[in-house]
Design a protein around this motif. Sequence first.
Motif, PDB file in Angstrom:
ATOM      1  N   LEU A  68       1.797  13.527   0.397  1.00  0.00           N
ATOM      2  CA  LEU A  68       1.629  12.206   0.985  1.00  0.00           C
ATOM      3  C   LEU A  68       1.815  12.246   2.495  1.00  0.00           C
ATOM      4  O   LEU A  68       1.014  11.679   3.257  1.00  0.00           O
ATOM      5  CB  LEU A  68       2.614  11.229   0.358  1.00  0.00           C
ATOM      6  N   SER A 119       9.246   5.514   1.889  1.00  0.00           N
ATOM      7  CA  SER A 119       8.315   4.379   1.921  1.00  0.00           C
ATOM      8  C   SER A 119       8.622   3.458   3.093  1.00  0.00           C
ATOM      9  O   SER A 119       7.708   2.973   3.774  1.00  0.00           O
ATOM     10  CB  SER A 119       8.401   3.591   0.611  1.00  0.00           C
ATOM     11  N   ARG A 134       0.827  -1.208   0.000  1.00  0.00           N
ATOM     12  CA  ARG A 134       0.000   0.000   0.000  1.00  0.00           C
ATOM     13  C   ARG A 134       0.861   1.257   0.000  1.00  0.00           C
ATOM     14  O   ARG A 134       0.648   2.183  -0.776  1.00  0.00           O
ATOM     15  CB  ARG A 134      -0.921   0.001   1.222  1.00  0.00           C
ATOM     16  N   GLU A 179       1.419   4.165  -2.989  1.00  0.00           N
ATOM     17  CA  GLU A 179       1.135   5.577  -2.748  1.00  0.00           C
ATOM     18  C   GLU A 179       2.361   6.462  -2.989  1.00  0.00           C
ATOM     19  O   GLU A 179       2.221   7.636  -3.326  1.00  0.00           O
ATOM     20  CB  GLU A 179       0.596   5.769  -1.329  1.00  0.00           C
ATOM     21  N   THR A 180       3.552   5.900  -2.813  1.00  0.00           N
ATOM     22  CA  THR A 180       4.767   6.674  -3.065  1.00  0.00           C
ATOM     23  C   THR A 180       5.327   6.440  -4.462  1.00  0.00           C
ATOM     24  O   THR A 180       6.412   6.919  -4.791  1.00  0.00           O
ATOM     25  CB  THR A 180       5.848   6.316  -2.024  1.00  0.00           C
TER      26      THR A 180
END
Length: 259
Positions: free
Chosen positions: A180, A150, A121, A125-126
């Motif tokens: 983020l 991350s 996940r 996202e990164t």
Amino acid sequence: MYFGAQNITVSYGNNKVIQDLSLEIKEGLTTAIIGKNGCGKSTLLKALGRLIKYEGQVTFKDENLLKRSNIDIAKIMAILPQSPVAPENITVLDLVSLGRFAHQSMLATNLSKEDYDMVRRVMMETNVWDLRSKKIEDLSGGQRQRVWISMVLAQDSEIILLDEPTTYLDIVHQLEVLSLLRMFAKKLNKTVIYVLHDLNMVARFADEIIAMRDGKIVAQGPVKEVFNENVIKDTYDIRVHIGADSYAETPMIWGVSNG
């Protein structure tokens, strides 16, 4: 108090870089530490993360962190220093997976499904999931920095400390990473603390600012209260004109003078 320091002093030899400093970090917010090079920003971050020796107390929920085990600390806070070093020949996936060590039993040799899902996940996202099979040494500086971030996010700690997390990143990836980190703080109730040099990025993405000079705090508080001409002059010895970011509707430095 959720997290902070009481009367901490940090010395390098006979040089006291930070002396008798106290501060409080609010839960669930993003706090940026700013100031000139050599003012003690990174030293303060390292002391909060127990990476260096200090006098005084660093506390979490009013408990002295020196009383906690290293595994307990890893569940409370994750730390990304300025120049992390990766093991030789390690892949991106394996490095990010190291962030889950505090959540595994001592006998575990593989990631659990929960651990793997968290790693995947975060990497999605990164934007580093597609790099998962590559060796760290084969990545660009910007890619490498996103992988380190991350790993820290995969640790899923309550508090995340980062020393210049946008180093090596171009403007596009700076925006991605800081967005983020803010998302993690807001949606997952993470407390994010970072050292950052770009003041306009600080104004755009941070909730709170700690402005430092000569090992002391010049000002601390919400961006709308601290990000002003007087505090910046006291912190950096420069004059600025502050307007508004037309996209983010946050304060923005429009002009700078060293006179």
